[in-house]
Design a protein around this motif. Structure first.
Motif, PDB file in Angstrom:
ATOM      1  N   ASP A 154       0.827  -1.204   0.000  1.00 41.84           N
ATOM      2  CA  ASP A 154       0.000   0.000   0.000  1.00 41.84           C
ATOM      3  C   ASP A 154       0.870   1.265   0.000  1.00 41.84           C
ATOM      4  N   THR A 213      -3.811   3.245  -1.899  1.00 38.96           N
ATOM      5  CA  THR A 213      -3.466   1.886  -1.476  1.00 38.96           C
ATOM      6  C   THR A 213      -3.452   0.978  -2.699  1.00 38.96           C
ATOM      7  N   ARG A 228       1.269  -6.323   3.801  1.00 38.49           N
ATOM      8  CA  ARG A 228       0.164  -5.402   4.078  1.00 38.49           C
ATOM      9  C   ARG A 228      -0.180  -5.440   5.563  1.00 38.49           C
ATOM     10  N   PRO A 273      -8.002   0.149   3.860  1.00 34.33           N
ATOM     11  CA  PRO A 273      -7.403   1.267   3.120  1.00 34.33           C
ATOM     12  C   PRO A 273      -7.334   2.575   3.902  1.00 34.33           C
ATOM     13  N   SER A 323      -4.625   2.466   6.404  1.00 37.88           N
ATOM     14  CA  SER A 323      -3.328   2.439   5.734  1.00 37.88           C
ATOM     15  C   SER A 323      -2.876   3.849   5.377  1.00 37.88           C
ATOM     16  N   ARG A 324      -3.798   4.675   4.910  1.00 40.33           N
ATOM     17  CA  ARG A 324      -3.410   6.035   4.519  1.00 40.33           C
ATOM     18  C   ARG A 324      -2.938   6.849   5.713  1.00 40.33           C
TER      19      ARG A 324
END
Length: 457
Positions: free
Chosen positions: A57, A400, A410, A415, A418-419
């Motif tokens: 990502d 991602t 991961r 998502p 993850s950001r």
């Protein structure tokens, strides 16, 4: 002597000697994450050749923002991955990276850091440096390394038996125009035979000049700036208050133009015309060279209990400022999260209730959306606002990998998480830019000396 046309080095008698070209400054970024290091070097004028990371990502974000660069996804300890990284690093003027070092805090005095198997990624950075031998390198990490007394070990490892002259220092990003206090330990090295001297950064000194102090009285606590009583500190405080001065930047100067983003907003991109006009030099800097739309603008929903607590916390405050009636585990009857059985908030909740102060920079951000809340509005920040506090320009977008499921490398959370994680883990670009500029000065000095020697010869 033979030359490699894609290289910044010359090959002579089987040894790589640094060959520096002002027109072709380049960088390779190990453990690059989203690319904060690379962004800062790009702003300083470097070409970004490659980035390497095992998180698909984060590397998707790197690839989106550095389409000209090679991306190497995978574990650097694997031979095939290592070969691709070394191939890129051999072409670089500067090798940068922040290898995770998991064992430094548990080291014994007789154990060398590079020998601990838990520090394998640090060992890989040193190994890549030894193989590629670029003219210069930068390694950054947490200041805890310094506190555990391993600085001399690292200096010795990175010197490669005298091949490099290396300097180490602790810097705070807020002293370099980043609207966030973030201390990092930097190691900068240059090839001895190049005649360069490893630079040391000099920041503004703002973080030593002003502090946010808590005052209590009959009413609820309040926070305000306290300025050291000397001429330099007072001048820096004036710079901090000036929205047109980029020497030091406050939270409000960084994100006030995004204050109207609605809570629970599901539109991750908006037209620039839908946003307020920039009101500070920093906001104008972040909006420079924009994409067609503004991105990463979703604002997480928060539950009613959190909203009530945030309304009870002053600007710059935290859980210590909550009145007794706001310390109950559930305030509105809505059941959420884990219950410790005490009927009260547990210690693990305390870190979450922290509000920015508009007239000072942010504290060190972590990888979670609830590590910081807005100074005026009872809400969390969007990824874009977090990125602003890290000094990422608005044209830098966080994405991602579109593939679903648990890919190798991961992290759990989806998502959105993850950001936030990518932003929180990054090197602030403006700090990286200062690092890059200091190296350019050293590289240019080496070029000048080389020309003088050539004329004398």
């Amino acid at each position: 002597m033979s030359r490699n046309s894609g290289n910044n080095i010359a090959i002579c008698d089987g040894q790589r000697k640094p060959r520096i070209s002002r027109a072709n400054l380049s960088v390779v970024d190990l453990f690059c994450g989203a690319g904060g290091f690379s962004e800062g070097f790009r702003q300083a004028g470097f070409n970004v050749l490659a980035g390497s990371d095992n998180d698909p990502d984060a590397l998707a974000t790197f690839a989106t923002n550095f389409p000209e660069a090679r991306t190497v996804l995978g574990d650097i300890r694997q031979d095939a991955i290592k070969e691709r990284i070394v191939d890129a690093a051999r072409q670089a003027t500067v090798l940068v990276g922040g290898p995770p070092c998991q064992a430094f805090s548990q080291m014994r005095n007789h154990t060398r850091m590079i020998d601990d198997p838990r520090n394998a990624l640090y060992r890989e950075f040193v190994g890549t440096l030894r193989t590629a031998l670029p003219p210069a390198f930068v390694m950054e990490n947490v200041t805890g390394m310094d506190q555990m007394g391993v600085r001399e070990q690292i200096l010795s490892d990175l010197s490669l038996d005298g091949e490099y002259q290396v300097q180490a220092q602790v810097v705070d990003a807020a002293d370099f125009g980043v609207p966030q206090t973030r201390k990092r330990l930097l190691f900068m090295g240059v090839r001895r035979e190049s005649g360069m001297t490893a630079p040391l950064l000099k920041g503004s000194g703002a973080t030593d000049s002003v502090v946010l102090a808590r005052f209590t009285g009959d009413r609820r606590p309040r926070y305000q700036l306290v300025v050291q009583q000397n001429l330099l500190s007072m001048r820096l405080a004036e710079a901090l208050a000036d929205s047109d001065d980029l020497t030091a930047v406050t939270a409000a100067q960084a994100i006030s133009d995004l204050a109207d983003l609605p809570v629970g907003n599901r539109d991750d991109d908006l037209k620039w015309s839908d946003l307020s006009e920039p009101s500070s030099a920093y906001q104008r800097l972040m909006r420079a060279d924009p994409r067609e739309s503004a991105f990463n603008l979703q604002v997480p929903r928060i539950n009613k209990d959190t909203e009530l607590r945030l309304c009870g916390i002053p600007q710059g405050g935290n859980h210590r400022d909550l009145q007794e009636e706001l310390l109950g585990r559930y305030l509105t009857g809505q059941r959420w999260g884990q219950d410790n059985g005490s009927g009260k908030l547990s210690r693990k909740h305390f870190y979450a209730y922290r509000r920015l102060h508009p007239v000072l920079w942010a504290w060190t951000l972590n990888t979670k959306a609830d590590c910081v809340y807005h100074y005026d509005i009872p809400r969390a920040l969007s990824v874009r606002e977090m990125a602003r506090l890290q000094s990422f320009p608005d044209r830098f977008i966080f994405v991602t990998d579109p593939r679903r499921g648990m890919l190798e490398g991961r992290h759990d959370g989806g998502p959105a998480h993850s950001r936030y994680r990518q932003v929180g883990n990054a090197v602030p670009p403006l700090l990286a830019k200062s690092v890059a500029r200091s190296l350019i000065i050293a590289l240019n000095a080496s070029l000048k000396q080389e020309k003088i020697r050539a004329k004398a010869g």
